[in-house]
Write a protein that holds these residues in place. Structure first.
Motif, PDB file in Angstrom:
ATOM      1  N   ASP A  85     -19.424 128.770  72.834  1.00 59.08           N
ATOM      2  CA  ASP A  85     -18.902 127.600  72.056  1.00 59.08           C
ATOM      3  C   ASP A  85     -20.569 126.291  72.169  1.00 59.08           C
ATOM      4  O   ASP A  85     -20.720 125.973  71.044  1.00 59.08           O
ATOM      5  N   ARG A  88     -22.703 128.167  69.887  1.00 59.01           N
ATOM      6  CA  ARG A  88     -22.658 127.764  68.424  1.00 59.01           C
ATOM      7  C   ARG A  88     -22.773 126.633  67.799  1.00 59.01           C
ATOM      8  O   ARG A  88     -23.116 126.489  66.728  1.00 59.01           O
ATOM      9  N   PHE A 112     -15.490 116.374  62.514  1.00 62.31           N
ATOM     10  CA  PHE A 112     -14.739 117.716  63.136  1.00 62.31           C
ATOM     11  C   PHE A 112     -15.552 118.287  64.135  1.00 62.31           C
ATOM     12  O   PHE A 112     -15.254 118.320  65.534  1.00 62.31           O
ATOM     13  N   PRO A 113     -16.793 119.012  63.834  1.00 65.49           N
ATOM     14  CA  PRO A 113     -17.583 119.603  64.604  1.00 65.49           C
ATOM     15  C   PRO A 113     -18.140 118.533  65.916  1.00 65.49           C
ATOM     16  O   PRO A 113     -18.312 118.938  67.116  1.00 65.49           O
ATOM     17  N   ARG A 116     -16.202 117.880  69.129  1.00 59.94           N
ATOM     18  CA  ARG A 116     -16.071 119.028  70.064  1.00 59.94           C
ATOM     19  C   ARG A 116     -17.272 118.918  70.821  1.00 59.94           C
ATOM     20  O   ARG A 116     -17.135 119.540  71.971  1.00 59.94           O
ATOM     21  N   HIS A 117     -18.427 118.345  70.354  1.00 62.50           N
ATOM     22  CA  HIS A 117     -19.564 118.778  71.220  1.00 62.50           C
ATOM     23  C   HIS A 117     -20.143 117.330  71.719  1.00 62.50           C
ATOM     24  O   HIS A 117     -21.241 117.758  72.570  1.00 62.50           O
ATOM     25  N   ARG A 162     -22.183 119.403  57.174  1.00 59.43           N
ATOM     26  CA  ARG A 162     -21.456 119.687  58.405  1.00 59.43           C
ATOM     27  C   ARG A 162     -22.112 120.371  59.419  1.00 59.43           C
ATOM     28  O   ARG A 162     -21.765 120.179  60.673  1.00 59.43           O
TER      29      ARG A 162
ATOM     30  N   GLU B 131     -13.999 128.132  64.204  1.00 63.29           N
ATOM     31  CA  GLU B 131     -14.261 128.867  65.513  1.00 63.29           C
ATOM     32  C   GLU B 131     -15.864 128.818  65.566  1.00 63.29           C
ATOM     33  O   GLU B 131     -16.088 128.652  66.787  1.00 63.29           O
ATOM     34  N   VAL B 132     -16.536 128.593  64.593  1.00 58.98           N
ATOM     35  CA  VAL B 132     -18.041 128.607  64.737  1.00 58.98           C
ATOM     36  C   VAL B 132     -18.287 127.125  65.204  1.00 58.98           C
ATOM     37  O   VAL B 132     -19.617 126.916  65.606  1.00 58.98           O
ATOM     38  N   SER B 133     -17.389 126.103  64.971  1.00 60.14           N
ATOM     39  CA  SER B 133     -17.748 124.709  65.234  1.00 60.14           C
ATOM     40  C   SER B 133     -17.165 124.750  66.791  1.00 60.14           C
ATOM     41  O   SER B 133     -17.369 123.417  67.183  1.00 60.14           O
ATOM     42  N   GLY B 134     -17.087 125.731  67.535  1.00 61.12           N
ATOM     43  CA  GLY B 134     -16.877 125.740  69.016  1.00 61.12           C
ATOM     44  C   GLY B 134     -15.241 125.218  69.144  1.00 61.12           C
ATOM     45  O   GLY B 134     -14.805 124.801  70.064  1.00 61.12           O
ATOM     46  N   THR B 135     -14.495 125.143  68.048  1.00 60.40           N
ATOM     47  CA  THR B 135     -12.982 124.874  68.225  1.00 60.40           C
ATOM     48  C   THR B 135     -12.043 126.081  68.351  1.00 60.40           C
ATOM     49  O   THR B 135     -12.207 127.014  67.616  1.00 60.40           O
TER      50      THR B 135
END
Lengths: 250, 260
Positions: A85, A88, A112-113, A116-117, A162, B131-135
């Motif tokens: 992850d 990615r 959204f992304p 997560r990071h 994005r 999935e590729v965004s890390g979720t």
């Protein structure tokens, strides 16, 4: 100045002897590829020859049966989920269909992304990060729109925004101009070049659109029967007399 | 194709699908309760699944309560047992009719919606993008929906019970006059803990089945938009079928445990 000229020998992606099959169909059969820093490599091939499978293997959406994939020096096939992850986040992926989340607005799609990071103990100006990403694809002010309200070209741009929001070092584009009219396709090609220059990204572009190949490729790899059939610049390949290569240029 | 093959193929498909659904359920228990938790999405889904189903569940429960009371009246009248009407109707509503009908309504409304939503996300690569965004898309999409249906269905059934009992009150009053106080006294004198508890417990399983089957069919969608329609349809059919099986098992278990 061509960004790849500065870092010609710094390898960002290295793929060796990649194999992937679906039942009896051997889609990739010992494929090799090296992408250097700042370089745009176009993988050219007919439909169904495994181009999309290749980039899905790079981000481990698909697991190859054999071979190695190194991105930024990390063996992608050895990573645990959490490490994967984190890797990615360094790789931007533009899907053929843009894959925007239908139930979210443009703002939420871009957030959204991010959510997560981002590190928990650091304060970020998320609204500004979204604004900046939209500005970089020329779509400022679209935050409140839903994906259904966007045109095909706008969806691609938002898809790119994005991925850019996380400042990726590598970009993977899956047929970025498919389904777009020639004018919009050209705009997307320019945008990919801008991304390469501004964000210093290294990219693999999957395409069979020759305008896209001509405009964006520093190097072209022709994929036939799961293997590297030919490799060179657009002009080199255009001059080729090999009928398998000529068919793309005729 | 021989007759044997014609019969054996659907049986084989059935067992393969049952096996895959079991694996999907195991994956839910393995991944659904591990951090990071998707609380925000769980709340959003609970609102969508629970709150937005209230009008449909209310309307159906009200009609059920009213109709069952009206139809039971003549049979009890023959034996001069009209005064038993609130007690008898309330027990059948709370024990069986409201949980099962609410579950079937939710299988249609929620199961198909989950199947279609996740299915369309699958065919348009939105799940891959997640999935590729890390979720983890399984946790974000599946675990939250299965948990929401498991939590919200018992609440909808309790709410439906109350509305159905009110419908019963109006049904009793169509052919006579009974005060609301008398009606509720008769209802709650007869209803016991052993009527309400099994009904709530089986509703939890109904909710789990509806969420799980809807998510499973959506998550395994293939063949583009045509596949999305098939997934939504299969989610309703399979979850309704399993609701009846769970209901049958619940009745048997309740009987064995003397909860009835």
């Amino acid at each position: 100045m061509n960004p790849m000229a500065e870092n010609r020998n710094e390898t960002v992606i290295e793929i060796r002897n990649l194999e992937k099959s679906f039942g009896e169909n051997h889609v990739l059969a010992g494929f090799n590829l090296v992408v250097n820093k700042g370089e745009n490599v176009v993988v050219l091939g007919r439909s169904g020859t495994g181009k999309s499978v290749l980039i899905k293997c790079i981000v481990r959406l698909l697991d190859p049966h054999a071979g190695t994939i190194h991105v930024l020096g990390t063996n992608m096939l050895d990573l645990k989920q959490e490490e994967l992850d984190n890797m990615r986040a360094k790789i931007g992926f533009l899907f053929q269909s843009s894959a925007l989340y239908d139930s979210m607005t443009v703002q939420e799609n871009l957030e959204f992304p991010l959510r997560r990071h981002l590190k928990r103990n650091v304060k970020y100006d998320i609204a500004k990060m979204v604004d900046d990403a939209l500005l970089s694809v020329g779509l400022k002010g679209t935050q409140k729109m839903s994906p259904a309200e966007l045109s095909g070209g706008m969806r691609k741009r938002i898809g790119i925004a994005r991925t850019l929001i996380l400042n990726p070092e590598v970009m993977l584009y899956d047929e970025p101009t498919t389904g777009l009219d020639p004018v919009t396709g050209r705009e997307i090609n320019h945008l990919m070049l801008e991304v390469q220059e501004k964000f210093r990204t290294s990219s693999i572009i999957i395409s069979h659109d020759m305008n896209c190949v001509r405009m964006t490729a520093n190097r072209v790899v022709v994929l036939i029967e799961g293997k590297n059939y030919a490799e060179g610049t657009y002009d080199d390949l255009k001059k080729s007399q090999d009928k398998n290569i000529k068919q793309f240029f005729d | 194709m021989t007759l044997g093959e014609g019969i054996s193929k659907p049986i084989k498909t059935f067992f393969i699908e049952a096996g895959e659904l079991s694996q999907f359920a195991i994956r839910f228990f393995r991944e659904g309760f591990r951090p990071p938790y998707e609380f925000q999405e769980l709340l959003r889904q609970s609102y969508e699944i629970g709150y937005r189903s209230i009008p449909l569940v209310s309307f159906t429960a009200f009609i059920m309560g009213l109709v069952i009371t009206i139809q039971s009246h003549p049979a009890l009248e023959v034996f001069g047992a009209e005064s038993w009407l609130p007690s008898i109707v309330s027990v059948s509503l709370v024990r069986e009719i409201t949980p099962v009908i609410t579950a079937l309504i939710c299988a249609g409304k929620i199961g198909s919606s989950i199947g279609a939503e996740i299915g369309s996300m699958k065919v348009t690569e939105q799940i891959d993008a997640m999935e590729v965004s890390g979720t983890n898309p399984f946790k974000y999409l599946v675990a939250t929906r299965v948990l929401s249906t498991t939590i919200m269905l018992p609440l909808l059934v309790i709410f439906g019970d109350m509305i159905a009992l009110y419908g019963g009150f109006l049904g009793v009053n169509i052919r006579g006059v009974t005060t609301f106080d008398l009606y509720t006294t008769q209802v709650f004198n007869k209803l016991t803990f052993g009527d309400v508890l099994p009904s709530i417990i089986k509703s939890i399983f109904f909710g789990f089945v509806i969420g799980l089957v809807g998510s499973f069919k959506g998550y395994t969608t293939s063949n583009g938009t045509e596949g999305v329609g098939r997934s939504a349809n299969a989610a309703v059919v399979i979850s309704s079928f399993i609701v009846f099986i769970v209901d049958l098992l619940a009745a048997q278990i309740s009987d064995i445990l003397h909860l009835l």
